[in-house]
Design a protein around this motif. Structure first.
Motif, PDB file in Angstrom:
ATOM      1  N   ILE A 184      -3.151   0.936   8.163  1.00  0.00           N
ATOM      2  CA  ILE A 184      -2.421   2.074   7.606  1.00  0.00           C
ATOM      3  C   ILE A 184      -2.355   3.183   8.658  1.00  0.00           C
ATOM      4  N   ILE A 200       0.851  -1.186   0.000  1.00  0.00           N
ATOM      5  CA  ILE A 200       0.000   0.000   0.000  1.00  0.00           C
ATOM      6  C   ILE A 200       0.885   1.234   0.000  1.00  0.00           C
ATOM      7  N   SER A 201       0.593   2.159  -0.925  1.00  0.00           N
ATOM      8  CA  SER A 201       1.343   3.421  -0.991  1.00  0.00           C
ATOM      9  C   SER A 201       0.387   4.590  -0.783  1.00  0.00           C
ATOM     10  N   ASP A 202       0.907   5.654  -0.184  1.00  0.00           N
ATOM     11  CA  ASP A 202       0.065   6.824   0.069  1.00  0.00           C
ATOM     12  C   ASP A 202       0.018   7.729  -1.145  1.00  0.00           C
ATOM     13  N   GLU A 203      -0.600   8.899  -0.962  1.00  0.00           N
ATOM     14  CA  GLU A 203      -0.797   9.812  -2.094  1.00  0.00           C
ATOM     15  C   GLU A 203       0.515  10.368  -2.634  1.00  0.00           C
ATOM     16  N   PRO A 241      -3.553   7.795   8.039  1.00  0.00           N
ATOM     17  CA  PRO A 241      -3.776   7.992   6.602  1.00  0.00           C
ATOM     18  C   PRO A 241      -4.463   9.319   6.287  1.00  0.00           C
ATOM     19  N   THR A 253      -6.163   1.932  -7.623  1.00  0.00           N
ATOM     20  CA  THR A 253      -6.223   3.167  -6.855  1.00  0.00           C
ATOM     21  C   THR A 253      -7.479   3.144  -5.996  1.00  0.00           C
ATOM     22  N   HIS A 308      -4.844   6.517  -2.446  1.00  0.00           N
ATOM     23  CA  HIS A 308      -3.826   5.522  -2.165  1.00  0.00           C
ATOM     24  C   HIS A 308      -3.787   4.509  -3.310  1.00  0.00           C
TER      25      HIS A 308
END
Length: 805
Positions: free
Chosen positions: A229, A198-201, A232, A258, A243
């Motif tokens: 997370i 999982i990656s953030d904005e 977030p 996304t 994300h």
């Protein structure tokens, strides 16, 4: 998994073959880049079967073909075609063998081409479509949404196989479930490792997990991973943080989706809440066409529309009356626009001669699944609508259909709300004579006005009884033109939650206070936010002095658009848009609109409730000096004074006939017109409208100077006539020509004129109220030059750079 764009290299032509007419064989195929609308460039005629509903376009059939190489190395893999929308009744052939089909022109579907491929050599795919008398508006014809090619290993993540759901949000973390569907099309059992990141904005990894999964041959399994997370950024209309989830199988099969972290709740006391915060839906119904592009859902066109609707004060759209494109949903995710996605315009009962009602009994479940699996990772989507103005909702069997569909959607996605846009008039149309008789003269009198008539019917005992069961299957009851039920249901049905799913645009000054005052009413969706092709002239003003006007709701040829949008088909805001913004409380400055003086003494023979006054924001009326003119001022105030060059010429109370509007009579004289708003005798705001100076020049600007060489990108060139002070000149319309050279092509041109015989594929259009629009599509990497010219005016050039994908 390898997913590639499959939009280049297609041709289209009229159907050919042993049963086609001989002359069709002589018509050469036309090379196109998808998405594409084949109907847009057909000749409009007043005598076509669909008449004004379809904008006077004829029925057509088209064959799309593409030849592509299939490497020998693909043998043993699964090759699928993803068609995001082909209107309509699409049939797919691979190497001349039938491979799949879909009846709904808006459904996204997959075709397994593997059994029909010839490896190591060229292959052909052909898609047949046909359209005509199957829609109540302009729906186009062709492969109007993107096509993708999927090449998978035998063990792979299934299409739409990754779903991310927000389980809960806490003060220091969010809990999400990632569910991955894995298929094994091979002959042996395989164990794979499922890795999720999982990656953030900002692109930084914030969580991840990995687990093994054993998949027997021919089986499909689900792998669930719960992730936590920290801190977030939440997705909301005001802060649309996104994300990404990257899911891979042992590094060989990688899928990225996304998503947004957010919660949606609703109840009759606290209304709609997103992440616990109350939200009222300032909604716009929109059709799927993109004006000068016809029905082609090119990504940039959809994004530009969302950008302009958001700038005009809307925070929600209703995709009427068919599922939205992926590009539109991506834009809503990005810009914070909430979405009500709608499945159908009909169930089992026909509204036009050849519509989806013939296909609904066989396809409804698959088409609902297509919509939900497309939508369920999009945070912008908060509601699914089962249909629009469905006649069956007034019967027990119709309620049965509603229940089956609602539960099918909940099985696929239990996290979103379910609604249905109910027209109460249609729900009881079979017993309308008895309802009118019981209501007496007052009800019959109300029926002379659609808005009053719909509302009067909506609160009848017959409506209350007959929609009760189908409404009970929903989370939110959508009401079309039935705001009189808001107060009735608050008392009689205290657990019912309502949304104004379709409302008269001119009534927003009356409707929005009702939304604010009733917590069980969560918003209002106007018909419509953006003008569209077909249902021609339902918002136009008809004058008795017009010899060509035909009485009735549908206007005469060559009307092209409905002319009922807050924004016209070029994206320009009409006066109603600014009125709505003031009603919403988003604009403090007054707004001035002037009714066209050439019609000042004319008799209004008909003004549809979907329309507005025949006005524009202009103080340029040459030839009408000294003649009477009607001025409208929109303001949240008590009183307005009208000044011309500093001298007061008129004064009026605001809200006498309609909330937040003053209508003033004066004479036209050039100068600076100024509206000053007062509340309790104190000036609160003012605005001006000036007559342009002498002299007219061409002005043009492009929305973006750099675009990319993709099938989804476009450049929009806004063309205007300006005076020396750079003010819009609405009174000097003339033909404007656009020429495009270099790495692009002109793919559409238009004005906002609702009544014209001009063609979207023409490079010359006459401006309307001083404006026109040209659309440029890239054809490769490099530079584009756009030359704009008009007789008697100095031409100009614009430059656009096209970067690689």
């Amino acid at each position: 998994m390898t997913v590639t764009s499959f939009t280049a290299g297609w041709t289209h032509r009229a159907p050919t073959g042993p049963f086609a007419s001989a002359d069709r064989e002589q018509v050469p195929p036309v090379v196109v880049r998808l998405p594409h609308d084949a109907l847009r460039d057909e000749s409009r005629r007043p005598d076509v079967p669909g008449r004004g509903a379809g904008a006077y376009y004829p029925p057509i059939a088209r064959t799309y073909s593409k030849t592509f190489d299939v490497p020998a190395g693909w043998e043993g893999r699964i090759v699928r075609l993803e068609v995001q929308g082909a209107y309509r009744r699409a049939q797919v052939f691979v190497n001349n063998e039938f491979a799949g089909n879909r009846a709904d022109g808006y459904a996204r579907f997959f075709v397994d081409m593997t059994p029909f491929l010839r490896f190591g050599q060229p292959n052909e795919v052909r898609i047949e479509v046909r359209a005509g008398e199957d829609s109540r508006w302009y729906a186009g014809a062709g492969i109007h949404r993107p096509v993708l090619l999927h090449v998978d290993e035998p063990v792979h993540i299934a299409p739409d196989g990754v779903t991310v759901t927000t389980v809960r949000i806490e003060h220091d973390q969010a809990v999400v479930d990632v569910v991955t569907k894995i298929a094994n099309r091979g002959l042996i059992t395989r164990t794979v490792r499922v890795a999720t990141r999982i990656s953030d904005e900002h692109g930084a990894q914030v969580e991840g997990d990995e687990s093994p999964a054993t998949v027997p041959p021919g089986d499909v399994i689900l792998v669930r991973q719960r992730l936590y997370i920290p801190q977030p950024a939440l997705w909301s209309p005001s802060s649309p943080a996104l994300h990404t989830a990257d899911v891979s199988l042992a590094g060989s099969d990688d899928v990225t989706v996304t998503f947004g972290i957010r919660t949606v709740t609703v109840d009759p006391r606290k209304g709609l809440r997103i992440n616990g915060e109350a939200v009222l839906l300032r909604g716009a119904c929109i059709h799927s066409d993109n004006g000068p592009l016809g029905a082609a859902a090119i990504g940039r066109a959809d994004e530009r529309r969302i950008e302009l609707l958001k700038a005009a004060g809307f925070n929600a759209i209703r995709a009427a009356h068919n599922p939205a494109s992926i590009a539109l949903l991506d834009a809503c995710d990005k810009h914070g626009m909430l979405v009500m996605d709608e499945a159908f315009d009909m169930w089992t009962r026909f509204k036009t001669a050849n519509d989806y009602a013939a296909d609904f009994p066989q396809w409804w479940a698959a088409d609902l699944a297509s919509m939900v699996t497309k939508d369920r990772n999009h945070p912008s989507v908060i509601m699914y609508s089962l249909g629009n103005e469905i006649v069956e909702v007034g019967s027990g069997h119709g309620a049965g259909w509603a229940r089956r569909m609602a539960e099918h959607v909940r099985d696929l996605d239990p996290t979103r709300l379910i609604t249905n846009g109910i027209n109460t008039f249609l729900a009881v149309v079979d017993e309308l004579p008895s309802i009118l008789e019981a209501g007496g003269g007052a009800l019959n009198e109300a029926m002379a006005n659609p808005e009053e008539g719909f509302n009067a019917i909506s609160v009848s005992d017959a409506v209350t009884t007959r929609i009760e069961e189908s409404s009970a299957t929903l989370d939110v009851l959508g009401l079309n033109y039935a705001d009189a039920r808001y107060a009735v249901d608050r008392e009689q049905l205290p657990h019912r939650i309502i949304v104004g799913s379709e409302t008269m645009p001119s009534a927003i000054g009356r409707l929005w206070p009702m939304v604010i005052e009733n917590p069980h009413v969560i918003g209002d969706f106007t018909w419509t936010g953006w003008d569209y092709l077909g249902e021609v002239g339902i918002g136009a003003t008809a004058y008795a002095e017009d010899p060509d006007a035909v009485p009735g709701l549908e206007r005469e040829y060559p009307y092209l658009t409905a002319w009922c949008g807050d924004l016209d088909i070029t994206g320009w805001r009409r006066p109603l848009s600014f009125y709505r913004e003031i009603v919403f409380g988003l604009r403090a400055e007054p707004y001035i609109a002037v009714q066209r003086p050439e019609h000042h003494d004319h008799t209004i023979a008909g003004r549809a409730p979907w329309g507005w006054s025949d006005s524009i924001s202009s103080w340029a009326w040459p030839g009408y000096e000294g003649r009477p003119v009607t001025v409208e001022v929109y303001a949240d105030a008590d009183l307005v004074a009208l000044l011309l060059d500093g001298d007061e010429i008129a004064r009026a109370q605001i809200g006498t006939d309609r909330p937040m509007i003053a209508v003033l009579e004066t004479e036209y004289r050039p100068g600076v017109l100024e509206a000053v708003a007062f509340t309790d005798g104190v000036e609160t705001a003012r605005t001006t409208l000036a007559t342009p100076a002498e002299g007219v020049a061409l002005s043009a600007r492009v929305d973006r100077s750099v675009i990319r060489d993709t099938d989804a990108d476009l450049a929009y060139v806004e063309i205007e006539l300006h005076d020396p002070a750079d003010r819009l000149v609405t009174s000097a319309d003339r033909a404007v020509t656009v020429e495009v050279s270099g790495a692009g092509q002109l793919v559409g041109m238009c004005s906002a004129n609702p009544r014209t015989e001009e063609r979207f594929d023409s490079s010359t259009w006459r401006t309307f109220d001083g404006r026109a629009l040209a659309v440029v599509r890239p054809t490769g990497v490099g530079a584009i030059t756009v030359a704009v010219s008009a007789d008697g005016l100095a031409g100009l050039s614009l430059h656009i750079d096209v970067a690689a994908q």
